[in-house]
Design a protein around this motif. Sequence first.
Motif, PDB file in Angstrom:
ATOM      1  N   THR A 151       0.616  -1.515   0.090  1.00  0.00           N
ATOM      2  CA  THR A 151      -0.092   0.027   0.027  1.00  0.00           C
ATOM      3  C   THR A 151       0.728   1.265  -0.025  1.00  0.00           C
ATOM      4  O   THR A 151       0.546   2.590  -0.574  1.00  0.00           O
ATOM      5  N   TYR A 152       1.673   1.067   0.564  1.00  0.00           N
ATOM      6  CA  TYR A 152       2.814   2.223   0.878  1.00  0.00           C
ATOM      7  C   TYR A 152       3.730   2.557  -0.644  1.00  0.00           C
ATOM      8  O   TYR A 152       3.816   3.211  -1.036  1.00  0.00           O
ATOM      9  N   THR A 153       4.033   1.337  -0.892  1.00  0.00           N
ATOM     10  CA  THR A 153       4.546   1.685  -2.355  1.00  0.00           C
ATOM     11  C   THR A 153       3.533   1.990  -3.607  1.00  0.00           C
ATOM     12  O   THR A 153       4.176   3.342  -4.127  1.00  0.00           O
ATOM     13  N   LYS A 154       2.458   1.568  -3.220  1.00  0.00           N
ATOM     14  CA  LYS A 154       1.370   2.397  -4.227  1.00  0.00           C
ATOM     15  C   LYS A 154       1.541   4.013  -3.794  1.00  0.00           C
ATOM     16  O   LYS A 154       1.152   4.354  -5.347  1.00  0.00           O
ATOM     17  N   ILE A 155       1.179   4.465  -2.471  1.00  0.00           N
ATOM     18  CA  ILE A 155       1.441   5.975  -3.017  1.00  0.00           C
ATOM     19  C   ILE A 155       1.741   6.275  -2.360  1.00  0.00           C
ATOM     20  O   ILE A 155       1.808   7.425  -3.730  1.00  0.00           O
ATOM     21  N   MET A 156       3.159   5.601  -2.666  1.00  0.00           N
ATOM     22  CA  MET A 156       4.435   6.154  -3.128  1.00  0.00           C
ATOM     23  C   MET A 156       4.634   6.847  -5.356  1.00  0.00           C
ATOM     24  O   MET A 156       4.904   7.530  -4.999  1.00  0.00           O
ATOM     25  N   ILE A 157       4.441   5.666  -5.521  1.00  0.00           N
ATOM     26  CA  ILE A 157       4.870   5.949  -6.495  1.00  0.00           C
ATOM     27  C   ILE A 157       3.492   6.706  -7.491  1.00  0.00           C
ATOM     28  O   ILE A 157       3.132   7.678  -8.572  1.00  0.00           O
ATOM     29  N   GLY A 158       1.951   6.901  -6.806  1.00  0.00           N
ATOM     30  CA  GLY A 158       1.046   6.947  -7.494  1.00  0.00           C
ATOM     31  C   GLY A 158       1.662   8.951  -6.786  1.00  0.00           C
ATOM     32  O   GLY A 158       1.249   9.927  -7.832  1.00  0.00           O
ATOM     33  N   THR A 159       1.812   9.305  -5.585  1.00  0.00           N
ATOM     34  CA  THR A 159       2.703  10.555  -6.082  1.00  0.00           C
ATOM     35  C   THR A 159       3.719  11.108  -6.924  1.00  0.00           C
ATOM     36  O   THR A 159       3.697  12.370  -7.576  1.00  0.00           O
ATOM     37  N   PHE A 160       4.552  10.343  -6.872  1.00  0.00           N
ATOM     38  CA  PHE A 160       5.360  10.631  -8.648  1.00  0.00           C
ATOM     39  C   PHE A 160       4.525  10.510 -10.067  1.00  0.00           C
ATOM     40  O   PHE A 160       5.197  11.722 -10.768  1.00  0.00           O
ATOM     41  N   GLU A 161       3.596   9.500  -9.738  1.00  0.00           N
ATOM     42  CA  GLU A 161       3.200  10.195 -10.994  1.00  0.00           C
ATOM     43  C   GLU A 161       2.341  10.855 -11.018  1.00  0.00           C
ATOM     44  O   GLU A 161       2.063  11.939 -12.787  1.00  0.00           O
ATOM     45  N   ASP A 162       1.661  11.746 -10.301  1.00  0.00           N
ATOM     46  CA  ASP A 162       1.066  13.422  -9.847  1.00  0.00           C
ATOM     47  C   ASP A 162       1.899  13.900 -10.631  1.00  0.00           C
ATOM     48  O   ASP A 162       1.794  14.439 -10.945  1.00  0.00           O
TER      49      ASP A 162
ATOM     50  N   ARG B 211      -4.906   7.032 -19.590  1.00  0.00           N
ATOM     51  CA  ARG B 211      -5.168   7.046 -18.846  1.00  0.00           C
ATOM     52  C   ARG B 211      -3.375   6.273 -18.145  1.00  0.00           C
ATOM     53  O   ARG B 211      -2.876   6.997 -18.895  1.00  0.00           O
ATOM     54  N   ARG B 212      -3.273   7.437 -16.690  1.00  0.00           N
ATOM     55  CA  ARG B 212      -1.956   7.554 -16.256  1.00  0.00           C
ATOM     56  C   ARG B 212      -1.918   6.197 -16.289  1.00  0.00           C
ATOM     57  O   ARG B 212      -1.959   4.751 -16.135  1.00  0.00           O
ATOM     58  N   TYR B 213       0.019   6.049 -16.153  1.00  0.00           N
ATOM     59  CA  TYR B 213       0.330   4.795 -15.355  1.00  0.00           C
ATOM     60  C   TYR B 213       1.755   4.790 -14.938  1.00  0.00           C
ATOM     61  O   TYR B 213       2.617   5.974 -16.036  1.00  0.00           O
ATOM     62  N   ALA B 214       1.928   3.959 -14.116  1.00  0.00           N
ATOM     63  CA  ALA B 214       3.696   4.185 -13.675  1.00  0.00           C
ATOM     64  C   ALA B 214       4.336   2.796 -13.335  1.00  0.00           C
ATOM     65  O   ALA B 214       3.120   2.333 -12.692  1.00  0.00           O
ATOM     66  N   ARG B 215       5.468   2.651 -12.938  1.00  0.00           N
ATOM     67  CA  ARG B 215       5.651   1.316 -12.709  1.00  0.00           C
ATOM     68  C   ARG B 215       6.753   2.072 -12.123  1.00  0.00           C
ATOM     69  O   ARG B 215       8.080   2.660 -12.024  1.00  0.00           O
TER      70      ARG B 215
END
Length: 473
Positions: free
Chosen positions: A60-71, A151-155
């Motif tokens: 969950t924290y990893t997903k939040i981190m990825i979402g932050t950089f995606e934004d 759609r945005r995408y981050a990995r």
Amino acid sequence: MAESGRRDHTARIPPGGLRWLILLGRRHGPHSYPLLGILCLAVLCAVALPLINALVIYPTYTKIMIGTFEDSARRLAVLTIPPSIKHARLGPAVLDTPRFLADVYRLETDFGLLKVRVLAPDGMILYSTETAEIDTVESGPEFRDVVAKGRRYARLGVLHSEPVLGRTTTIDTVAAFVPLMRGNDFLGAFELVFDVTGPKRELERFNLYATAGSFVISFALLGVVLVLIRQEAAKEHSRHQAEKLREDVEQITRHDIKTPLLGVLSGITYLENFTDLDADQREMLDDMRRAANTGMELISRSLDLYKMETGTYEYLPGEVDVLSVCRRVTNDLSGLARRAGVIMETRFEDKPLAREEVLVLSTEENLFYAVLANLVKNSVEASGLGDKVSVHLRADAGKGEFSAAVHNPAPVPESVRANFFDKYATAGKRTGTGLGTYSARLMVEVMGGRIHMDSSEERGTTVTVTLPLKPRT
């Protein structure tokens, strides 16, 4: 002889660390159920908390981190596109401007991006920090199925630097694709690659500390519970040993006390046969003989109960007129009832029991007498002046059962209702031992029957004994 009949309560308990846990589950085990529940909870926490950290919290924290950089990538991409081409499809002619290239360079240097790519709607790479990729086509499924549809995408990924002095540096990255849209029209996309080595290391450190902390807390709780359970088991073991010692002493006493009683009976017989006695002396010897015989009978009954407890009693049923036994019980206890001011009534099939009525069952007469006398005596002693104790006898041929229900108007105290037939359960009787109903239950079970108690303030107390009409084959 007494030694051979003793029960070794600890002989079947294995040595080692499981000894105290097994002891805890013995006779008074229900008292330790809360501790055992906490033990199970501690074990569950020790297993579940690390799994939750690994399978839920860390992802969950990893997903939040990825979402932050995606934004962040989305905002940077919007700021980088010049207003003049913001709503145009990206292509070589549109992006071949000094201002765009300057903005891309500033984007790379000011924000520490590892890589920047600009892609046309068809996936052609119009610009890339790695110049060798320019004019190639991005054909990955993420671009085709996600980014090209708006759609945005981050990995999360890893970059390995070129070896320097034999060492290769590993860099954690987040690659974020930002689509540029005009309504539903896909204009192209930006790909920004961020260096997330620092945040990811901090996240892994946090997860490590959280997992270690959960392990420490869980195992500390587990250790405390184990200590408490061990203490409880030690207390239970002490109680168990004390009960074993008491039972052994009772066995020895029951066995050894027969010798002096037999001597008393022999002495009475000698006096009766070889001395001149007047009427008063003979009456006194008769009383002494009856008292000695009663003592012998009580000891024999006590030994029988012990055999019933240990499963070694030999049940020898015969044809018994149970109605005659019931009449004998009421006659024997009539004096006790008169002294207590209690009325006694015996009914068979809802009618007063007649002297000529007969009902033969296959049972052991002494056991049946002892059970019924015990229950009637208890009812008389629990009743008050003017109360009525009734014995209702019934033979149900359809069910193949005979029942004897003893009723008195006094309710059983609520404190002993749940364990009414347990050993040493008693209340309200100054000289009560708590063995009467317990022995009645043992004897009824030996006879292949059932015993049940119903008690309330309104209905009083009824104890019902049910026996089979025919012997079991």
